[in-house]
Design a protein around this motif. Structure first.
Motif, PDB file in Angstrom:
ATOM      1  N   LEU A 550       0.827  -1.204   0.000  1.00 39.61           N
ATOM      2  CA  LEU A 550       0.000   0.000   0.000  1.00 39.61           C
ATOM      3  C   LEU A 550       0.862   1.254   0.000  1.00 39.61           C
ATOM      4  CD1 LEU A 550      -2.744  -1.226   2.466  1.00 39.61           C
ATOM      5  CD2 LEU A 550      -3.145  -0.543   0.090  1.00 39.61           C
ATOM      6  N   ALA A 551       1.929   1.251   0.809  1.00 39.43           N
ATOM      7  CA  ALA A 551       2.833   2.401   0.825  1.00 39.43           C
ATOM      8  C   ALA A 551       3.532   2.563  -0.518  1.00 39.43           C
ATOM      9  CB  ALA A 551       3.854   2.236   1.945  1.00 39.43           C
ATOM     10  N   ASP A 552       3.876   1.457  -1.176  1.00 37.49           N
ATOM     11  CA  ASP A 552       4.479   1.523  -2.507  1.00 37.49           C
ATOM     12  C   ASP A 552       3.608   2.320  -3.470  1.00 37.49           C
ATOM     13  OD1 ASP A 552       6.713   0.015  -1.845  1.00 37.49           O
ATOM     14  OD2 ASP A 552       5.870  -1.876  -2.580  1.00 37.49           O
ATOM     15  N   VAL A 553       2.304   2.015  -3.457  1.00 38.62           N
ATOM     16  CA  VAL A 553       1.388   2.679  -4.389  1.00 38.62           C
ATOM     17  C   VAL A 553       1.104   4.109  -3.966  1.00 38.62           C
ATOM     18  CG1 VAL A 553      -0.990   2.663  -5.246  1.00 38.62           C
ATOM     19  CG2 VAL A 553       0.344   0.549  -5.245  1.00 38.62           C
ATOM     20  N   LEU A 554       0.883   4.336  -2.682  1.00 36.23           N
ATOM     21  CA  LEU A 554       0.534   5.679  -2.213  1.00 36.23           C
ATOM     22  C   LEU A 554       1.681   6.670  -2.417  1.00 36.23           C
ATOM     23  CD1 LEU A 554      -1.370   4.751   1.070  1.00 36.23           C
ATOM     24  CD2 LEU A 554      -2.383   5.591  -1.055  1.00 36.23           C
ATOM     25  N   THR A 555       2.895   6.177  -2.382  1.00 39.40           N
ATOM     26  CA  THR A 555       4.049   7.060  -2.556  1.00 39.40           C
ATOM     27  C   THR A 555       4.572   7.079  -3.988  1.00 39.40           C
ATOM     28  OG1 THR A 555       5.609   5.314  -1.971  1.00 39.40           O
ATOM     29  CG2 THR A 555       4.773   6.694  -0.179  1.00 39.40           C
ATOM     30  N   GLY A 556       4.023   6.263  -4.867  1.00 38.59           N
ATOM     31  CA  GLY A 556       4.455   6.254  -6.255  1.00 38.59           C
ATOM     32  C   GLY A 556       5.638   5.360  -6.549  1.00 38.59           C
ATOM     33  N   ARG A 557       6.141   4.639  -5.551  1.00 35.13           N
ATOM     34  CA  ARG A 557       7.193   3.660  -5.847  1.00 35.13           C
ATOM     35  C   ARG A 557       6.685   2.620  -6.833  1.00 35.13           C
ATOM     36  NH1 ARG A 557       8.182   5.303  -0.649  1.00 35.13           N
ATOM     37  NH2 ARG A 557      10.369   5.524  -0.011  1.00 35.13           N
ATOM     38  N   VAL A 558       5.403   2.322  -6.732  1.00 37.62           N
ATOM     39  CA  VAL A 558       4.726   1.461  -7.701  1.00 37.62           C
ATOM     40  C   VAL A 558       3.603   2.272  -8.332  1.00 37.62           C
ATOM     41  CG1 VAL A 558       3.211  -0.552  -7.962  1.00 37.62           C
ATOM     42  CG2 VAL A 558       5.280  -0.710  -6.562  1.00 37.62           C
ATOM     43  N   ASN A 559       3.570   2.292  -9.646  1.00 34.70           N
ATOM     44  CA  ASN A 559       2.505   2.973 -10.370  1.00 34.70           C
ATOM     45  C   ASN A 559       1.314   2.033 -10.446  1.00 34.70           C
ATOM     46  OD1 ASN A 559       0.922   4.550 -12.021  1.00 34.70           O
ATOM     47  ND2 ASN A 559       2.501   4.911 -13.553  1.00 34.70           N
ATOM     48  N   PRO A 560       0.180   2.391  -9.872  1.00 31.03           N
ATOM     49  CA  PRO A 560      -0.948   1.455  -9.850  1.00 31.03           C
ATOM     50  C   PRO A 560      -1.393   1.057 -11.257  1.00 31.03           C
ATOM     51  CG  PRO A 560      -1.661   3.661  -9.219  1.00 31.03           C
ATOM     52  CD  PRO A 560      -0.163   3.687  -9.256  1.00 31.03           C
ATOM     53  N   SER A 561      -1.713  -0.227 -11.405  1.00 32.67           N
ATOM     54  CA  SER A 561      -2.169  -0.727 -12.705  1.00 32.67           C
ATOM     55  C   SER A 561      -3.313  -1.716 -12.575  1.00 32.67           C
ATOM     56  CB  SER A 561      -1.002  -1.394 -13.441  1.00 32.67           C
ATOM     57  OG  SER A 561      -0.509  -2.510 -12.712  1.00 32.67           O
ATOM     58  N   GLY A 562      -3.865  -1.867 -11.354  1.00 37.42           N
ATOM     59  CA  GLY A 562      -4.974  -2.785 -11.154  1.00 37.42           C
ATOM     60  C   GLY A 562      -6.252  -2.279 -11.793  1.00 37.42           C
ATOM     61  N   LYS A 563      -7.101  -3.209 -12.162  1.00 31.58           N
ATOM     62  CA  LYS A 563      -8.416  -2.914 -12.736  1.00 31.58           C
ATOM     63  C   LYS A 563      -9.473  -3.709 -11.976  1.00 31.58           C
ATOM     64  CE  LYS A 563      -6.807  -0.578 -16.408  1.00 31.58           C
ATOM     65  NZ  LYS A 563      -7.206   0.781 -16.836  1.00 31.58           N
TER      66      LYS A 563
END
Length: 745
Positions: A550-563
Motif C-alpha cells: 500500500l505504501a508503494d502505491v501511495l508514494t508512487g514507488r509502484v505505479n498502480p495498474s490494477g483494474k
C-alpha cells in the motif's frame, strides 16, 4: 502405524529382490510405467476394506493411503491464499506447532485485479512451494465462483464477476501450484454465490446462465488447467446437494468435460450414502466434523462412504463398479502427488515468496479516483501525513473462515507508511473508529491490541483536530474479516460501511480537502461521500506485505495498474439480484430449503449495467494510473472469419505521461444481431502492457469461434450465428475508444 508406513515406503522396493538378484518392481510402484497401468495394477491388489478406506478421511485434513502396499497418507490443507496452520487430528483446535506459519499472499480478488495471468502463475508456484515444505499434497483452492451480490461473504476468495476474466486467471494458478506436485482443488462447484443459508440454498438457474456465467471458469480449470481435483459446494442445484449432484458431477464434469480427477466433498457437504455412490463424489471429508469427540466413537468409519457403503456392497445392493471408479481417481491423484518421485522439496517463508506477494499486491491495488493529483504523495518535501482508521493497525490475515492464516509476519498499513515515507515526513495516527477488537480466529491470535474505550464522538473529534493540522489525510477503512463482513459462513447485512465510518469520512473531508480513502475489502461498498474526497484506492486483503504494498502505491514507488474485476454499484437497488427481489430467496413451507431464483439470467455485473443503462460508482475494468495512455486505431488482420478460424486485432498503445506504467487493453465482443437476447458486450480478450514514458507498443488480441458463441439452451449446445460483430476495445467497460466491425461467415 505411521512408522510402519514409512518403513514400507523405504524398504518395499528393496524387498523386491530374491537371492541378491534384483526383481522388477510391482507395476504400481514403477514410475516408468504408464499411469493408467499402475492404477489398474494397484486397484487389483487392493481389498474391499482398502478401497473403502481411501475414499474418505481418517482425520480432519487427511485420508489414508494403503499401508500394506506402501502408499502413503494424503494430506490436504486450506487455501487459497496461504497454507493454513495445522490443527489437531480430530479437532479444529490448533496443534500448537511452531513451524506452521506461512507467507500470506493477496486474496484472489486482488489477484484477479492484476488482470495479469503471469501473476497467477508465480502465485501458484510460490504457494505450491510453501505447501510442499509443509508436506501438504492438496491445497483447497482456488475459488472461482462468480460475484453475483456484493453482500457475498466469501467474494474475497473468488475472482470477480466475469467468467472470461476468472477463466484466464485461474488456469496459470493451477499450473503453477501443480508444478510442485501439489494438487489444486478448485472450489466450490458450482453456484455457491451466497454464504447465508449456504447448506440450504437451492439455486434455480436457467441453462444459458449456468453455461455462460457460472461454469466457464470451472471448465477452464478442468480443460485448460488440468486440475487434479474439484470441491463440491454446500448449496443445492436441482434439489440435489452439489457434493453429490448428478447433473453437475456426472453429466457435465465427468461426462461433457471428461474430468479424470477427484471430486472432493466440502467439509460437512455430504448428506446421503446412495447419492454419494451414484452421483459422482469420490473423496469424503468433514462429515461429523468434530471427529472422534462427537457423534460416534468411530466417526470416520461411519462416514457416508465408509462402513455404510461397504455394507451396501456386501448386501449385494451395489457392485464395486462405482467404487472402483472412485478408487481409480484417488489412485490417479496419489500418482500425481504422494507417489510422484522427485517432487520439489519446497520452501517456506522465503524472501522470494514475500517479494512475490508484494509484487502481486502492487499490481492488484486499484486507483479508483485521484482528483487534483493528490496521489502519489510527494516524499521529496516535508509533509505532515495523518493516518486514520482501525484498518491501518488491524491484521487481516486472521479471520474470514477457512482462509484464515498463521503468518510469520504481516506488515500493517501504518507500519508500511512509517517505514517508507522517509525521515522528512511526519506520520501521525488517529483511531477514528472502533470495529472488531477480538483479533483471534480458531486459536490464532493477532499480534496487536485493538481495545479502545473511547466513544465514536471522542474518536472523530481527535481525528478531525489532527486532520486540520495535516497536509494530507489517509483513511484506511472498509470491511474486515469478521462475521457478517468478508467472511465465510455469513453474508454482509448491509452495503454501507460498518462502525460509523461514513460519519468519520464526512467529518474528515470537511477538515482537510486532501483526503485519501483506502478501502480494505474484497467487496464493493457504498460511498455516499465520494464527491467530497480527493482520492480513493481499493486496497483488498493483501496478506503478509500489505503495509509495504500500500505504501508503494501511495508514494508512487509502484505505479498502480490494477483494474476492477467487478462492478462497483452505487446501491443495492442497482444490483440485479436485489432489484429483482431474488436474494436471499424464498423458504419452502417446511423451512428446510430456500429457493433462490437467478432471475437476471446472463445479465450479471456489467452486462446488467449495459442492459439497464445503470450508473455505477466505478465500472468493471476501471482503474487509473499516475501516468496517461493513448489507445490508438485498432485494425484487424481480416474482415471476416469462418467458424474454425480466428481473427487478430492489433492496437498501438502509447504512454503519454511522465512515468513508466502498465495499461490493460480490454476487448469486448458485440453480436450486432442474434436470435436470442445477448448482452450488449462481453469481455473476450485482454492484455496488460508495460510502457516507459513516450513508448509505444503494438498489442495483439486474438479471438475465435468461442468468443462469438452463446449457449443455446433449447439445442443444448454452444452456437455461433453467422452475421455482423463488433470488437469494442478500451481500458474499461465504460471507456470503449475503438470499434472494429467484422463478419462471421
Amino acid at each position: 502405524m505411521r512408522i510402519l508406513k514409512v518403513l514400507a515406503l523405504v524398504f518395499l522396493p528393496a524387498l523386491c529382490s530374491v537371492g541378491g538378484h534384483a526383481q522388477a518392481l510391482p507395476v504400481y510402484l514403477d514410475d516408468t510405467k504408464p499411469m493408467e497401468e499402475r492404477v489398474e495394477d494397484a486397484l487389483r491388489r487392493m481389498t474391499l476394506d482398502e478401497k473403502i478406506a481411501v475414499i474418505h478421511a481418517q482425520s480432519k485434513f487427511s485420508s489414508p493411503g494403503v499401508a500394506r502396499l506402501g502408499i502413503p497418507e494424503f494430506w490436504t490443507d486450506d487455501g487459497p491464499h496461504g497454507v493454513r496452520p495445522d490443527v489437531l487430528w480430530d479437532e479444529w483446535m490448533q496443534a500448537g506447532q511452531t513451524n506452521d506459519s506461512c507467507v500470506a499472499f493477496p486474496a484472489l480478488t486482488c489477484l484477479a485485479a492484476t488482470w495479469n495471468p503471469r501473476m497467477s502463475l508465480v502465485y501458484g508456484v510460490a504457494l505450491g512451494e510453501e505447501a510442499r515444505y509443509r508436506k501438504k499434497d492438496m491445497i483447497l483452492g482456488p475459488g472461482v465462483n462468480i460475484l453475483r451480490t456484493p453482500l457475498g461473504g466469501r467474494n474475497f476468495e473468488y475472482m470477480g464477476e466475469d467468467p472470461y476474466l476468472a477463466s484466464r486467471m485461474v488456469v496459470p494458478y493451477i499450473i503453477g501450484l501443480q508444478s510442485n506436485g501439489v494438487s489444486a482443488c478448485v472450489k466450490h462447484f458450482a453456484l455457491n454465490n451466497d454464504e447465508e443459508y449456504r447448506h440450504q440454498v437451492n439455486a434455480i438457474v436457467d441453462d444459458r446462465a449456468l453455461h455462460e456465467i457460472y461454469l466457464p471458469a470451472f471448465k477452464a480449470a478442468v480443460k485448460d488447467g488440468h486440475a487434479w481435483a474439484l470441491m463440491g459446494g454446500y448449496n443445492l442445484y436441482k434439489d440435489q446437494h452439489n457434493c453429490h449432484n448428478r447433473y453437475l458431477l456426472m453429466d457435465i464434469l465427468k461426462g461433457d468435460w471428461a474430468f479424470d480427477g477427484v471430486v472432493v466433498s466440502d467439509w460437512g457437504g455430504t448428506h446421503d450414502t446412495r447419492q454419494a455412490i451414484e452421483n459422482g463424489l469420490d473423496l469424503e471429508f468433514g462429515t461429523w466434523t468434530d471427529g472422534l469427540a462427537f457423534g460416534a466413537s468411530n466417526a470416520y468409519d461411519n462416514y457416508y462412504m465408509a462402513r455404510p457403503y461397504r455394507e451396501l456392497i456386501r448386501k449385494g445392493e451395489y457392485t464395486t463398479k462405482e467404487l472402483d471408479d472412485k478408487v481409480r481417481r484417488v489412485l490417479r491423484l496419489f500418482y500425481r502427488t504422494t507417489m510422484k518421485r522427485h517432487r520439489r522439496l519446497g520452501s517456506m517463508n522465503s524472501e522470494a515468496h514475500y517479494a512475490t506477494a508484494r509484487r502481486i499486491a502492487g499490481e492488484g491495488i486499484v486507483l479508483l479516483k485521484n482528483d487534483g493529483g493528490v496521489l502519489p504523495l510527494d516524499t521529496t518535501k516535508a509533509l505532515r501525513v495523518l493516518v486514520v482508521g482501525e484498518n491501518a493497525i488491524k491484521m487481516m490475515t486472521v479471520g474470514g473462515g477457512s482462509s484464515s492464516l498463521k503468518v510469520q509476519r504481516e506488515t500493517l498499513p501504518l507500519e508500511g507508511m512509517r517505514s517508507l515515507l522517509g525521515d522528512n515526513i511526519r506520520v501521525e495516527y488517529a483511531r477514528g473508529y472502533v470495529g472488531d477488537t477480538t483479533g483471534e480466529y480458531n486459536g490464532v491470535v493477532a499480534k496487536q491490541k485493538l481495545y479502545d474505550p473511547r466513544t465514536p464522538d471522542e474518536l472523530i473529534a481527535e481525528a478531525v483536530a489532527k486532520a486540520k493540522e495535516a497536509d494530507c489525510v489517509v483513511v484506511f477503512g472498509g470491511l474486515n474479516k469478521s462475521d457478517y463482513q468478508d467472511a465465510e459462513g455469513h453474508d454482509r447485512k448491509q452495503y454501507g460501511l460498518p462502525y460509523g465510518q461514513d460519519r468519520l469520512v464526512e467529518a474528515l473531508a470537511e477538515a482537510n480537502k486532501n483526503l485519501v480513502f483506502v478501502n480494505i475489502s474484497g467487496n464493493p461498498v457504498a460511498m455516499p461521500w465520494l464527491d467530497n474526497v480527493a482520492a480513493v484506492v481499493q486496497g483488498w486483503f493483501l496478506g503478509s506485505t500489505a503495509g509495504e504494498a500500500l505504501a508503494d502505491v501511495l508514494t508512487g514507488r509502484v505505479n498502480p495498474s490494477g483494474k476492477l474485476p467487478y462492478t462497483w454499484w452505487r446501491s443495492l437497488d442497482d444490483v440485479p439480484a436485489h432489484k429483482l427481489g431474488t436474494y436471499p430467496g424464498t423458504w419452502r413451507e417446511d423451512k428446510k430449503i430456500i429457493d433462490e431464483e437467478y432471475k437476471e439470467g446472463i445479465f450479471v455485473g456489467y452486462r446488467w449495467v449495459d442492459k439497464e443503462k445503470t450508473k455505477t460508482l466505478f465500472a468493471f475494468g476501471h482503474g487509473l494510473s499516475y501516468t496517461s495512455f493513448n489507445i490508438g486505431k485498432a485494425t484487424a488482420d481480416k474482415s471476416s472469419l469462418s467458424l474454425g478460424d480466428s481473427i487478430t486485432f492489433t492496437v498501438p498503445v502509447t504512454n503519454t505521461g511522465a512515468k513508466a506504467g502498465s495499461e490493460v487493453v480490454q476487448l469486448y465482443v458485440r453480436d450486432c444481431k442474434s436470435s436470442l437476447a445477448r448482452p450488449y458486450k462481453e469481455l473476450k480478450a485482454f492484455s496488460k502492457v508495460s510502457l516507459a514514458p513516450g513508448e509505444t507498443k503494438q498489442v495483439s488480441l486474438t479471438i475465435g469461434r468461442d468468443a462469438l458463441s452463446f449457449y443455446d439452451d433449447k439445442a443444448g449446445q454452444w452456437t455461433a450465428e453467422p452475421g455482423q460483430f463488433e470488437a469494442l476495445i478500451g481500458n474499461a467497460s465504460d471507456n470503449i475508444t475503438q470499434k472494429v466491425k467484422f463478419t462471421l461467415m
